[in-house]
Scaffold this active site. Structure first.
Site, mmCIF file in Angstrom:
data_model
loop_
_atom_site.group_PDB
_atom_site.id
_atom_site.type_symbol
_atom_site.label_atom_id
_atom_site.label_comp_id
_atom_site.label_asym_id
_atom_site.label_seq_id
_atom_site.Cartn_x
_atom_site.Cartn_y
_atom_site.Cartn_z
ATOM 1 N N GLY A 178 -9.746 -2.338 -16.178
ATOM 2 C CA GLY A 178 -10.546 -3.337 -16.645
ATOM 3 C C GLY A 178 -9.776 -4.901 -17.371
ATOM 4 O O GLY A 178 -11.220 -6.091 -17.200
ATOM 5 N N HIS A 179 -9.096 -5.033 -17.015
ATOM 6 C CA HIS A 179 -8.882 -5.832 -18.584
ATOM 7 C C HIS A 179 -7.228 -6.030 -18.033
ATOM 8 O O HIS A 179 -6.347 -5.617 -18.269
ATOM 9 C CB HIS A 179 -9.478 -5.647 -19.582
ATOM 10 C CG HIS A 179 -8.898 -7.552 -20.551
ATOM 11 N ND1 HIS A 179 -7.411 -8.199 -20.908
ATOM 12 C CD2 HIS A 179 -9.307 -8.664 -20.380
ATOM 13 C CE1 HIS A 179 -7.701 -8.914 -21.449
ATOM 14 N NE2 HIS A 179 -9.065 -9.581 -21.363
ATOM 15 N N PHE A 180 -6.652 -6.797 -17.169
ATOM 16 C CA PHE A 180 -7.369 -6.730 -15.552
ATOM 17 C C PHE A 180 -6.801 -6.084 -14.602
ATOM 18 O O PHE A 180 -5.641 -6.070 -14.210
ATOM 19 C CB PHE A 180 -7.100 -8.748 -15.565
ATOM 20 C CG PHE A 180 -7.807 -9.978 -16.525
ATOM 21 C CD1 PHE A 180 -9.020 -9.536 -16.299
ATOM 22 C CD2 PHE A 180 -6.549 -10.042 -17.227
ATOM 23 C CE1 PHE A 180 -9.626 -10.786 -17.170
ATOM 24 C CE2 PHE A 180 -7.708 -10.949 -17.768
ATOM 25 C CZ PHE A 180 -8.942 -11.283 -18.621
ATOM 26 N N ILE A 191 -3.369 -6.912 -19.459
ATOM 27 C CA ILE A 191 -3.388 -8.128 -20.709
ATOM 28 C C ILE A 191 -3.490 -6.685 -21.860
ATOM 29 O O ILE A 191 -5.359 -6.813 -21.549
ATOM 30 C CB ILE A 191 -3.424 -9.000 -20.228
ATOM 31 C CG1 ILE A 191 -2.477 -9.614 -19.369
ATOM 32 C CG2 ILE A 191 -2.672 -9.599 -21.562
ATOM 33 C CD1 ILE A 191 -2.816 -11.123 -19.022
#
EC number: 4.2.1.59
Length: 143
Positions: free
Chosen positions: A48-50, A55
């Site tokens: 989820g990041h990203f 990252i």
């Protein structure tokens, strides 16, 4: 001193997926630690990041620094716990991406009774990617 993952697991109260230190390459107890976090594409936080632009979250870089601080302290103590008290002057200078090897260095800059202040740096390929000051305290575990 150096520590492998089995030795690190005995010092840090975290487990997968929150154990963020893979190896300790140098440790002078209560003075300094150099540790490694191999950042792989399989890290759960990259989901989820990203999406499409993975990252490593800055807060997890700071957590890795804090875990290195625990090792710096716990490498010479038994039957104690280490508690985070504050994070100051945290700065994130470059993104950390899958495939990076995060080199964490922590140095004790002030010690008083049961508290230690650490100067922490994270590098990738010799480039500073993050830094922070961390204040932590030790407390003897109850029997």
């Amino acid at each position: 001193m150096q520590f492998n993952i089995q030795e690190i697991i005995k010092m840090i109260p975290h487990s997968y997926p929150f154990l963020l230190i893979d190896r300790v390459t140098a440790c002078t107890p209560n003075e300094s630690v150099t540790a490694i976090k191999n950042v792989t594409f399989n890290e759960p936080f990259f989901i989820g990041h990203f999406p499409g632009n993975p990252i490593m979250p800055g807060v997890l870089i700071v957590e890795a620094m804090a875990q290195a601080c625990i090792i710096c302290t716990m490498s010479s103590m038994q039957n104690y716990s280490v508690y985070l008290m504050s994070i100051e002057l945290a700065k994130f200078r470059k993104p950390v991406i899958p495939g990076d090897t995060l080199i964490l260095t922590v140095n004790v800059v002030h010690k008083r009774k049961n508290t230690c202040k650490f100067e922490c740096h994270a590098h990738v390929e010799g480039t500073l990617v993050a830094e922070a000051q961390i204040l932590a305290m030790t407390k003897q575990n109850e029997a």
